[in-house]
Design an enzyme around this catalytic site. Structure first.
Site, short mmCIF file in Angstrom:
data_model
loop_
_atom_site.label_atom_id
_atom_site.label_comp_id
_atom_site.label_asym_id
_atom_site.label_seq_id
_atom_site.Cartn_x
_atom_site.Cartn_y
_atom_site.Cartn_z
N ASP A 200 4.09 -4.82 2.79
CA ASP A 200 3.77 -3.45 3.17
C ASP A 200 3.60 -3.34 4.68
O ASP A 200 3.46 -4.34 5.37
CB ASP A 200 2.42 -3.06 2.55
CG ASP A 200 2.60 -2.40 1.21
OD1 ASP A 200 3.72 -2.04 0.87
OD2 ASP A 200 1.58 -2.24 0.51
N LYS A 222 5.46 1.65 3.44
CA LYS A 222 5.44 3.10 3.30
C LYS A 222 4.53 3.68 4.36
O LYS A 222 3.53 3.08 4.74
CB LYS A 222 4.83 3.49 1.95
CG LYS A 222 5.61 3.03 0.77
CD LYS A 222 4.92 3.52 -0.47
CE LYS A 222 4.88 2.47 -1.54
NZ LYS A 222 4.03 2.80 -2.65
N MET A 329 -5.84 7.98 3.51
CA MET A 329 -4.61 8.76 3.75
C MET A 329 -4.96 10.21 4.06
O MET A 329 -4.26 11.13 3.66
CB MET A 329 -3.70 8.70 2.51
CG MET A 329 -3.25 7.29 2.18
SD MET A 329 -2.12 7.22 0.77
CE MET A 329 -3.27 7.09 -0.58
#
Ligand code: SAH
Length: 427
Positions: A200, A222, A329
């Site tokens: 990641d 991502k 996030m």
């Protein structure tokens, strides 16, 4: 006897008769080791310690409760003598020698025909150490090597395909928030054994530099709103690589099961008959606030916390300053989230901390209030990855402005009236 006079080898004793003479703890330890190697063990000793009688009662070995006789060595492939009586041990060793049977004599290291090394097993590797006739030194070395293998400091990875090489596997490894020291020992070890690492953008990226040159790294990183490889593609890579016989490590930021879609990956692997192990990690939700000196709970300040994403319905979480809200996030939706929390009843003065790039060299902390934080974040161009912490615990941070610290919260009773805040506390 000099160390160069020994010839290290590994005996395969599966099903072969071996003899242990002696009934004490040393004999028991050796008998256990021989049983572990699959040998057919006979113990000769008038008395036996509980460890040995236990093995005998369980049918793992044959115990002859009597004195040693010369014919006991007949037919044995290997003999261990540890009677505690040097004369008996010498007799056993001489009888074995006469029949060209290898014998370890516990009471006379110098005269002994064979030595038992200090042994450790890590995964499918066995370490055996002889150290100049000093068993403690051998054990210390063995422990050091075993620990280095366990932690991944030594390369445990297979270089040659095993006969059952079709059996690949997947490990979902939580890498922690980014610092290479915050992965678990288990995770580090599996990384050291991996043939393929699926990585990641977040997590301990530094560890990728330590992989052997032939380890393949597949980047699937991502960023919020931008997924170069969709989740279904990641799932497929994991399964395809494992089915090719590879040991796959899916190295994830934080904990695989905290907003990390680890559950889906594990499920997909299992559905496709791939062995999967999940190694928990230090989640950024709890650790990144700590990087800014913010405990997510603190006596007198907060008894609990909720972890949500900024895109989530915030009306569900307890809207009290003594319940810490942690947003992952959450930067893109910060203004919206702050407004939702205010609407749910949190006062505009509620402290808010934002920690970007926790534990990384570019870590940055921004502290404000529910009423000010969105403007502050915009002005400072705050960006993901960041953890947003909302609640009174933010006051504890050394980064908080001094007027946030209106009381010694470590001794405040949770039931005592709250210290009133200075109005208008935009730093
Ligand atoms: N499974 C991860 C979370 C993945 S979601 C975990 O348990 O930590 C990705 C979010 O995690 C980011 O948007 C950010 O909110 C947070 N995050 C992860 N690492 C971070 C870091 N080093 N600093 C700040 N936030 C981080």
């Amino acid at each position: 006897m000099a160390i160069q006079d020994i010839y290290p080898t590994a005996l395969r004793l599966l099903g072969r008769p071996v003899l242990v003479v002696g009934g004490g703890p040393v004999a028991a330890r050796r008998a256990k080791g021989l049983l572990d190697a699959g040998a057919s063990v006979t113990v000769v000793a008038p008395l036996a310690c509980p460890a040995l009688t236990g093995l005998s009662d369980a049918g793992h070995l044959a115990w002859e409760p009597r004195q040693y006789r010369g014919s006991d060595v007949d037919g044995a492939w290997f003999v261990q003598t540890a009677t505690g009586d040097a004369a008996v041990d010498a007799q056993v060793a001489a009888d074995a020698e006469a029949q060209r049977i290898w014998c370890v004599n516990a009471s006379d290291h110098e005269a002994s025909a064979a030595w038992t090394p200090a042994v450790a097993v890590v995964d499918d590797v066995r370490i055996a150490v002889n150290a100049g006739g000093d068993p403690r030194r051998a054990m210390a070395l063995r422990d050091a090597v075993a620990t280095a293998l366990e932690t991944g400091d030594l390369p445990l990875r297979r270089r040659r395909a095993r006969p059952d090489a079709t059996a690949g596997s997947v490990a979902l490894v939580g890498g922690g928030p980014g610092d290479a020291g915050l992965i678990t020992v288990r995770g580090r070890r599996l990384l050291g054994q991996a043939d393929v690492v699926v990585a990641d953008r977040l997590g301990p990226r530094e560890l990728l530099n330590e992989l052997a040159p032939d380890v393949r790294v597949i980047e699937v990183g991502k960023t919020p709103g931008h997924h170069p490889i969709p989740q279904s593609g990641i799932n497929r890579i994991l399964v395809d690589e494992a089915l090719l016989g590879h040991r796959v490590v899916r190295l994830k930021g934080g904990d695989p099961y905290v907003l990390g879609r680890g559950g889906e990956e594990a499920e997909y692997c299992r559905q496709h008959g791939v062995d999967v192990e999940v190694v928990p990690g230090v989640t950024s939700a709890i650790s990144v606030p700590a990087a800014a000196g913010i405990p997510v709970t603190h006596r007198g300040l907060a008894k609990g916390f909720s972890v949500v994403t900024g895109h989530e319905e915030l009306s569900e979480v307890p809207a009290r300053a003594d319940h810490t809200v942690i947003l992952l996030m959450g930067v893109g939706q910060l203004r919206h989230s702050a407004a939702s929390l205010a609407l749910a009843g949190l006062p505009a003065e509620t402290p808010v901390g934002i920690v970007e790039n926790g534990y990384l060299p570019n870590q940055r902390v921004t502290i404000g209030t529910l009423g000010t934080i969105a403007d502050q974040a915009e002005a400072a161009s705050v960006a993901n990855p960041a953890v947003i912490v909302i609640g009174d615990v933010v006051r504890v941070s050394p980064f908080a402005p001094s007027h946030f610290k209106t009381a010694d919260y470590s001794t405040t009773s949770p039931n005592a009236p709250r210290t009133p805040l200075t109005p208008s506390i935009a730093p």
